[in-house]
Design an enzyme around this catalytic site. Structure first.
Site, short mmCIF file in Angstrom:
data_model
loop_
_atom_site.label_atom_id
_atom_site.label_comp_id
_atom_site.label_asym_id
_atom_site.label_seq_id
_atom_site.Cartn_x
_atom_site.Cartn_y
_atom_site.Cartn_z
N ASP A 64 -1.14 15.66 3.25
CA ASP A 64 -1.96 15.60 2.04
C ASP A 64 -3.17 14.67 2.17
OD1 ASP A 64 -0.50 13.29 2.21
OD2 ASP A 64 0.38 13.39 0.21
N HIS A 65 -3.15 13.74 3.10
CA HIS A 65 -4.24 12.77 3.20
C HIS A 65 -5.37 13.27 4.10
CE1 HIS A 65 -1.46 10.00 1.34
NE2 HIS A 65 -2.30 9.00 1.42
N ASP A 119 4.17 5.22 1.97
CA ASP A 119 3.01 5.27 1.10
C ASP A 119 3.31 4.39 -0.11
OD1 ASP A 119 0.39 7.17 0.66
OD2 ASP A 119 1.25 6.37 -1.18
N ARG A 379 -6.82 3.26 -7.51
CA ARG A 379 -7.43 2.12 -6.81
C ARG A 379 -8.95 2.25 -6.84
NH1 ARG A 379 -2.96 2.06 -2.10
NH2 ARG A 379 -1.56 0.74 -3.29
N SER A 535 -2.48 -0.49 -0.04
CA SER A 535 -1.82 0.53 0.77
C SER A 535 -0.72 -0.02 1.66
CB SER A 535 -2.89 1.20 1.64
OG SER A 535 -2.34 1.69 2.82
N ARG A 537 -0.24 1.05 4.64
CA ARG A 537 -0.59 1.42 6.02
C ARG A 537 -0.23 0.31 7.01
NH1 ARG A 537 -6.82 1.66 4.06
NH2 ARG A 537 -5.73 2.95 2.55
C1 MIC Z 1 -3.61 4.73 -0.37
O1 MIC Z 1 -3.57 5.18 -1.51
O2 MIC Z 1 -4.20 3.68 -0.07
C2 MIC Z 1 -2.89 5.50 0.73
C3 MIC Z 1 -3.92 6.08 1.60
O3 MIC Z 1 -2.13 6.52 0.17
C4 MIC Z 1 -1.99 4.50 1.47
C5 MIC Z 1 -1.38 5.02 2.69
C6 MIC Z 1 -2.31 5.06 3.86
O4 MIC Z 1 -3.14 4.19 4.04
O5 MIC Z 1 -2.16 6.01 4.64
C7 MIC Z 1 -0.89 3.90 0.60
O6 MIC Z 1 -1.04 3.82 -0.58
O7 MIC Z 1 0.12 3.41 1.15
FE1 SF4 Z 2 -3.13 9.96 -1.90
FE2 SF4 Z 2 -2.79 7.30 -1.91
FE3 SF4 Z 2 -4.64 8.46 -3.44
FE4 SF4 Z 2 -2.12 8.79 -4.02
S1 SF4 Z 2 -3.24 6.87 -4.04
S2 SF4 Z 2 -3.69 10.38 -4.01
S3 SF4 Z 2 -1.18 8.88 -2.01
S4 SF4 Z 2 -4.61 8.42 -1.21
#
Ligand code: MIC
Ligand code: SF4
Length: 644
Positions: A64-65, A119, A379, A535, A537
């Protein structure tokens, strides 16, 4: 003494430690989820553990990312994940099937079960009464292998909801109100448990919006009870058999109480650049906007989309505004197509995106320079949209749609009377985009397909006796993992290639960091409070590991990032006396002698600032298990050594 819902579920899953608040506990994990941007690493780690089949009740991998395929990298990663899943017993949600949290809620979430996901928004599952926690990829790999997941036994905050939301006031406004009151640090070490008469006025998708964005409080997770509304939702998904009623005991004892009267809430927005910088539309005043993005795991449910379609019906998006809409799952998109709502959106001029994270992670739709963008996401950290000076406001779908028509930030209550929006009696269920794994006895027939972009993760060494290294970077408070390891369309395809992605480490704060850290060979990072929020990550720990970072000294850490540092074998230290933060400058030489003896002797670690010739005390707040991991040089080495 009665129990909170959190305590009930945790104590039913505890396999190590005791339910003592503040102490580490190990819990059995029933379900796991991964997404593609963290998934490749998690599956490489899982493979390294040598476990043939996952031992969980259900493990699902979502794509999905990284869905923008402007080179071979992302498509190769999708193929790699798909083949690992098939072989090792994991369900594979194909690209196009939707955002992990939305799909998991629809198709797999079960009240009372535990879920960890690579995530940070995994707590979305709390909307259906799960203990659902965001974790680093390595922790998810261990849980897939049958290992326990370790957390600090949390405090439990009771959020007592009363009343009922007024027309056009949204679930998003509930969580924005909580963020306003508690801040992005307010949830650290806590589970946020929603109770009270107001709960039954909220549908499961609305509850999930609230628990999803509880991640922004820094909370371990958030949870709603499982009640008749939950049963109806599961029934509409064809899964009534998964329903169990669950709630806290009447005499449960909580650590904190927050009272929210839903009837008193007004439409809110989180202003740049923090989800807790919350103001009412009135307080923000006149704000001309350039862009509106509707979607993300926070607000892309069918209910959200139906409200948006209703607002857009028969109108045209303002000439100065670009509106994009990404429905959260194939189920949502298909239902919108069938009931005509999609056509209403297209007619109004919305740019329809595929069911994926998209603009939320900077995968396209970056706003114009200094562009003001209203987003229904969770975010709004600086630069996350892909436009460094973009100004992102986080709002409800109702406010987003109303504003897309007027071109200015608009109070959705100006829309007049609100019709009743109801969830359908039955959702359109078709799991044809979820590929089940092959039978265990045929797993040897599956070849794992690796593209050239997939490089092994960096090896960490056992802890050295002495750390003698310069400070390669000093940063301030609330540094996010988006600062440490930025995302976006250009960098995300490098998620499987640590040497390459490391070139972008901290680039948002200091473009020269990469070169400086490499030149220093080994180094220490110094940060302020709530370091590593956001995140999950683990790249935000793996890239520093690759660049030779041996320790990070801060005023305080965010939960997932601190665990990721330990998993990577990097020492996470906090200043005993915060004033010592001021005394260190970038490039100072810092020395920690007899590191292992110091750790064994207690929690306090003495650090010498060789350049300025003084000593200061830091604290290592980790469990004995984590200390062993640090000695071994991280979780993978520890697991190999101990078989645990
Ligand atoms: C995000 O919303 O920051 C992400 C991208 O979903 C991350 C995961 C990632 O960095 O791959 C998260 O929330 O953990
Ligand atoms: Fe995707 Fe993270 Fe955004 Fe949710 S917050 S839509 S998991 S990138």
């Amino acid at each position: 003494m009665g129990l909170t819902l959190t305590e009930k579920i945790l104590s039913a899953h505890i396999v190590d430690g005791e339910m003592i608040k503040g102490k580490e506990i190990g819990i059995r994990i029933d379900q796991t989820l991964t997404q593609d941007a963290t998934g490749t690493m998690a599956y490489l780690e899982f493979e390294a553990m040598g476990v043939p089949r996952v031992k969980t009740e259900r493990s699902v991998a979502y794509i999905d990312h990284n869905t923008l395929q402007s080179g071979f990298e992302n498509a190769d990663d999708h193929r790699f994940i798909g083949s690992v899943c098939k072989k090792h017993g994991i369900y594979f949600s194909r690209p196009g099937n939707g955002i992990c949290h939305q799909v998991h809620l629809e198709r797999f979430g079960i009240p009372g079960k535990t879920l960890i996901g690579s995530d940070s928004h995994t707590p979305t599952g709390g909307g259906i009464g799960m203990i659902a926690i965001g974790a680093g990829g390595m922790d998810v790999a261990v849980a897939m292998g049958g290992g326990a997941y370790y957390i600090t036994c949390p405090k439990v905050v009771k959020v007592e909801l009363s009343g009922k939301l007024s027309p056009w006031v949204s679930a998003k406004d509930v969580i924005l109100e909580v963020l306003k009151r508690l801040s992005v640090k307010g949830g650290v070490g806590k589970v946020i448990e929603y109770c009270g008469a107001g709960v039954k006025t909220l549908s499961v998708p609305e509850r999930a919006t609230i628990t999803n964005m509880g991640a922004e409080l820094g909370a371990t997770t958030s949870i709603f009870p499982s009640d008749e509304t939950t049963r109806e939702f599961l029934k509409a998904q064809g899964r009534e058999q998964d329903y169990t009623p669950l709630c806290a005991d009447d005499d449960a004892v909580y650590d904190e109480l927050v009272e929210i009267n839903l009837s008193e809430l007004v439409p809110l927005a989180a202003c740049p650049h923090s989800p807790d910088n919350v103001k009412s539309v009135k307080e923000i005043g006149n704000l001309k906007i350039d862009q509106v993005c509707i979607g993300s795991c926070t607000n892309s449910s069918l209910l959200d989309m139906l409200k948006v379609a209703h607002i857009l019906k028969g109108k045209t998006v303002h000439p100065d505004v670009s509106l994009s809409i990404a429905p959260g799952s194939k189920q949502v998109l298909n239902m919108l197509a069938k009931n005509g709502a999609l056509s209403i959106m297209i007619e109004a001029g919305a740019r329809i995106l595929e069911s994926a994270c998209g603009p939320c992670i900077g995968m396209g739709q970056s706003p114009n320079s200094k562009g003001i963008s209203l987003r229904t996401f969770n975010r709004n950290f600086e630069g996350r949209s892909g436009t460094k000076d973009g100004q992102i406001y986080l709002v409800s779908p109702e406010m987003a749609a109303a504003s897309a028509l007027t071109g200015v930030l608009t109070d959705p209550r100006d829309l007049g009377e609100m019709p009743e929006f109801k969830l359908p009696e039955f959702f359109d269920v078709n799991d044809n985009m979820i590929v089940p794994p092959i039978e265990a006895d045929k797993m040897d027939t599956v070849e794992v397909l690796r593209g050239p972009n997939i490089k092994p993760f960096p090896v960490s060494e056992p802890l050295a006796q002495t750390i003698d290294a310069q400070c390669s970077l000093k940063v301030g408070d609330n540094i996010t993992t988006d600062h440490i390891m930025p995302a976006g369309a250009k960098i995300l395809p490098l998620r499987s290639n640590i040497p390459e992605i490391s070139k972008h480490c901290f680039a948002v704060c200091d473009e020269n960091f990469y070169k400086r850290a490499l030149d220093m060979g080994k180094s220490v990072i110094v940060g302020g409070s709530n370091y590593g929020q956001g995140s999950s990550r683990e790249h935000a720990a793996l890239a520093p590991l690759y660049l030779g970072v041996k320790a990070v000294i801060t005023k305080s850490f965010a939960r997932i990032h601190m665990a990721n540092l330990v998993n990577a074998g990097i020492l996470p230290l906090t200043f005993k006396n915060e004033a010592d933060y001021e005394r260190i400058d970038q490039n100072d030489e810092l020395k920690i002698e007899n590191v292992i003896e110091q750790i064994k002797a207690g929690d306090e670690i003495t650090v010498k600032n060789v350049t300025k010739n003084y000593e200061f005390t830091t604290v290592l707040s980790v469990s004995d298990r984590q200390k062993d991991m640090l000695y071994a040089g991280g979780l993978l080495n520890y697991t190999k050594e101990t078989g645990k």
